[in-house]
Scaffold this motif. Structure first.
Motif, short mmCIF file in Angstrom:
data_model
loop_
_atom_site.label_atom_id
_atom_site.label_comp_id
_atom_site.label_asym_id
_atom_site.label_seq_id
_atom_site.Cartn_x
_atom_site.Cartn_y
_atom_site.Cartn_z
N THR A 99 0.83 -1.22 0.00
CA THR A 99 0.00 0.00 0.00
C THR A 99 0.86 1.26 0.00
OG1 THR A 99 -0.10 -0.02 2.42
CG2 THR A 99 -1.87 -1.16 1.23
N SER A 100 2.17 1.10 0.10
CA SER A 100 3.08 2.25 0.19
C SER A 100 3.35 2.86 -1.18
CB SER A 100 4.40 1.81 0.82
OG SER A 100 4.20 1.31 2.12
N PRO A 101 3.67 4.14 -1.23
CA PRO A 101 4.04 4.75 -2.51
C PRO A 101 5.37 4.19 -3.00
CG PRO A 101 4.45 6.28 -0.71
CD PRO A 101 3.73 5.11 -0.11
N PHE A 102 5.62 4.32 -4.29
CA PHE A 102 6.84 3.76 -4.86
C PHE A 102 7.25 4.53 -6.12
CE2 PHE A 102 3.21 1.21 -6.39
CZ PHE A 102 3.33 1.37 -7.76
N TRP A 103 8.50 4.30 -6.54
CA TRP A 103 8.98 4.72 -7.85
C TRP A 103 9.37 3.46 -8.61
CZ3 TRP A 103 14.37 4.47 -9.31
CH2 TRP A 103 15.23 4.05 -8.28
N MET A 104 9.47 3.52 -9.93
CA MET A 104 9.64 2.29 -10.72
C MET A 104 10.84 2.36 -11.66
SD MET A 104 5.99 0.70 -11.94
CE MET A 104 6.77 -0.84 -12.43
N LYS A 168 4.79 7.35 -8.06
CA LYS A 168 5.20 8.75 -8.10
C LYS A 168 5.94 9.07 -9.39
CE LYS A 168 3.28 9.40 -4.19
NZ LYS A 168 1.97 10.08 -4.17
N PHE A 169 6.77 8.14 -9.87
CA PHE A 169 7.45 8.34 -11.14
C PHE A 169 8.10 7.04 -11.58
CE2 PHE A 169 10.17 9.96 -7.69
CZ PHE A 169 11.33 9.21 -7.84
N ILE A 170 8.39 6.97 -12.87
CA ILE A 170 9.08 5.82 -13.44
C ILE A 170 10.19 6.32 -14.34
CG2 ILE A 170 7.29 5.68 -15.23
CD1 ILE A 170 8.00 2.68 -15.50
N GLN A 171 11.38 5.72 -14.19
CA GLN A 171 12.51 6.09 -15.02
C GLN A 171 12.38 5.43 -16.39
OE1 GLN A 171 16.23 5.30 -13.04
NE2 GLN A 171 15.87 6.83 -11.46
#
Length: 551
Positions: A99-104, A168-171
């Protein structure tokens, strides 16, 4: 400790009263304090491989390899594990259960990251190896890119992961060593691939359009757009494609202009190739200052991501002596903030989060600020060598002046400064060059240093002051004295009580002035400045860092 006295100076229109202003408090050391009410800005923070709540690192990575989520053509899976660079990647499903926020990151170009079917289907092989010795496939091959694009489309459009608030964002595009689209990792592309720049650029522009189109829902509905979550990971001009003419290589700006964010990973080497960065909206002006283009698409959209990484001080092959560690950490963080970064990659030990908690707390709360949302404005006074060859010159080149964030210093007649006396050479690595920290007055003709606040940080008014603290960090290297001068609500130029330097400690020291009656209207002379620091002693003063903090 301080001697009060009356100094009357008559100018054409203004009376200066020396004992009518603030009484400074002086503490040895640098000051990273901030008002207790300050909260972390939206769309900002510290991120890493794992979350570390004790250090306010709350954004962890969601890592998958292309082969584990797309094992066969047209087949997508969420229950396969993978290992990349000796790092075990959990299944897509297990990571997505959080359930936590993440970046990818989706690791796609590596021969060991891509599904095995791709080489056969597309008739491609390894075209070069990165600095870890891993081979990479040509993602610019039309067949290879079509397969990558189909994978992105399935997960982010069909399954609508682009709209997931946890993401939040993906590289992107997920290529080359550590998913960084760094074009020197496999050598000379025009030789190793046989591609011309025109051919490569045709693929690049199409690929960026493809990803933006997918993340914007493949429709014309602006309420359905999430391209701001895409972060282009290539370096800025003219560092982006070394193999082809630099005049053509504005790929980072092209990505940003399409709606993406951007990330760099070299701000630890804070003086090198980070002064003239058009994708970020910063250029070197003719006098050697870094100036923000206020119409920058990137800097004017609070949804966009501007990211960098500050963890390579005694890691990544770098070595910084113990005596310079805090200096290296501080300057890389100031550089990141000056560039407008809102997300900063850190590693607990390698970034020295525990050792420099006060500084890191200030950095974290400073990320993602705009002039009208910032709690402070600041300038680090300096003159540092940028050894990168930009192909143009400026006054004082290759030295660039200052790191500035909503507060600027400029040399004007009567306030022309000179370099500070503290010299650093090749900190972190040789490309970082020489830096002279601090700037000095040059008495008798230039006794002042003048400063200008961004008018969006504090809007000039006719009679209403904004209570502020001004914190001035100086080098106590000479026996002298100085005052802070500003205009009050009565239109009078007021001088603080003097700061008296003994000149014996040789330490950085911070004087704090609490101003309740200041107006910042660009009317302080010389130079129509907002405020100034003026030496009143027989020796020059050397100022390193100035902050204006809203109260």
């Amino acid at each position: 400790m301080y001697k009060k006295y009356l100094l009357l100076l008559i100018s054409v229109t203004t009376l200066i009263v020396a004992n009518g202003g603030a009484v400074p408090t002086v503490v040895v050391g640098e000051d990273w304090s901030f008002p207790a009410s300050v909260q972390q800005a939206p769309n900002s923070g510290l991120y890493s491989e794992e979350a570390s709540p004790n250090y306010n690192v709350n954004l962890k990575v969601f890592d998958v390899a292309w082969k584990q989520i797309n094992p066969s053509q047209g087949v997508y899976a969420t229950n396969i594990q993978a290992t990349v660079k000796d790092m075990p990647f959990a299944t897509f499903a297990s990571q997505n259960a959080s359930t936590s926020p993440f970046w990818m990151r989706i690791w796609n170009s590596g021969d060991l990251w891509a599904p095995s079917y791709v080489k056969t289907l597309c008739n491609v092989g390894v075209i070069g190896k990165d600095y870890d010795g891993e081979g990479h496939l040509p993602i610019w091959n039309t067949c290879v890119w079509n397969e990558i694009k189909a994978m992105y489309r399935y997960f982010f459009l069909t399954k609508n992961m682009r709209a997931d608030p946890r993401l939040k964002f993906i590289q992107i595009p997920g290529a080359f060593n550590w998913c960084e689209f760094d074009f020197d990792v496999i050598g000379n592309y025009s030789t190793s691939t046989g591609y011309t720049f025109a051919q490569f650029n045709t693929w690049f522009q199409t690929a960026m359009d493809d990803l933006v189109y997918i993340f914007n829902g493949e429709n014309n509905d602006p309420t359905d757009d999430y391209a701001y979550k895409l972060i282009y990971t290539g370096e800025d001009y003219p560092f982006d494609v070394d193999s082809w003419p630099a005049a053509k290589n504005k790929l980072a700006s092209d990505a940003v202009n399409r709606g993406m964010g951007i990330r760099t990973g070299i701000t630890e080497v804070s003086n090198f190739h980070l002064s003239n960065i058009p994708a970020y909206g910063y250029l070197i002006d003719s006098n050697g200052y870094m100036v923000l283009n206020k119409s920058s698409i990137l800097q004017n959209n609070p949804k966009r991501v501007i990211a960098t990484e500050n963890e390579c001080y005694n890691a990544c092959g770098y070595k910084v002596p113990a005596a310079n560690i805090f200096y290296a950490v501080k300057m890389s963080n100031l550089k990141a903030l000056q560039m407008g970064v809102n997300w900063l990659y850190v590693v607990n030990n390698d970034s020295y989060l525990k050792q420099y908690t006060a500084h890191w707390n200030w950095v974290r709360l400073s990320l993602g600020r705009y002039p009208n949302t910032a709690f402070d404005a600041w300038v680090a006074l300096r003159d540092a060598q940028d050894k990168f060859s930009y192909g143009f010159s400026w006054t004082g080149a290759p030295y660039v002046k200052n790191y500035e964030r909503f507060l600027t210093q400029r040399d004007v007649v009567g306030a022309v400064t000179k370099r500070g006396t503290t010299k650093y050479t090749n900190v972190v690595e040789s490309n970082n060059g020489i830096a002279y920290e601090g700037r000095q007055t040059d008495i008798p003709n230039n006794p002042s240093i003048v400063f200008y606040l961004d008018d969006q940080f504090i809007v000039p008014t006719s009679n209403i002051s904004t209570p502020v603290q001004v914190k001035v960090t100086y080098l106590d290297n000479q026996a002298t004295s100085w005052i802070l001068q500003y205009t009050n609500t009565a239109g009078v130029l007021v001088s603080s009580d003097p700061v008296v330097q003994q000149g014996t400690s040789k330490a950085l020291t911070t004087a704090t002035f609490t101003l309740t009656d200041a107006l910042f209207q660009n009317n302080v002379q010389p130079g129509n400045s907002d405020f100034k620091i003026t030496t009143t002693g027989s020796q020059n003063i050397e100022i390193w860092f100035v902050r204006v903090i809203k109260q």
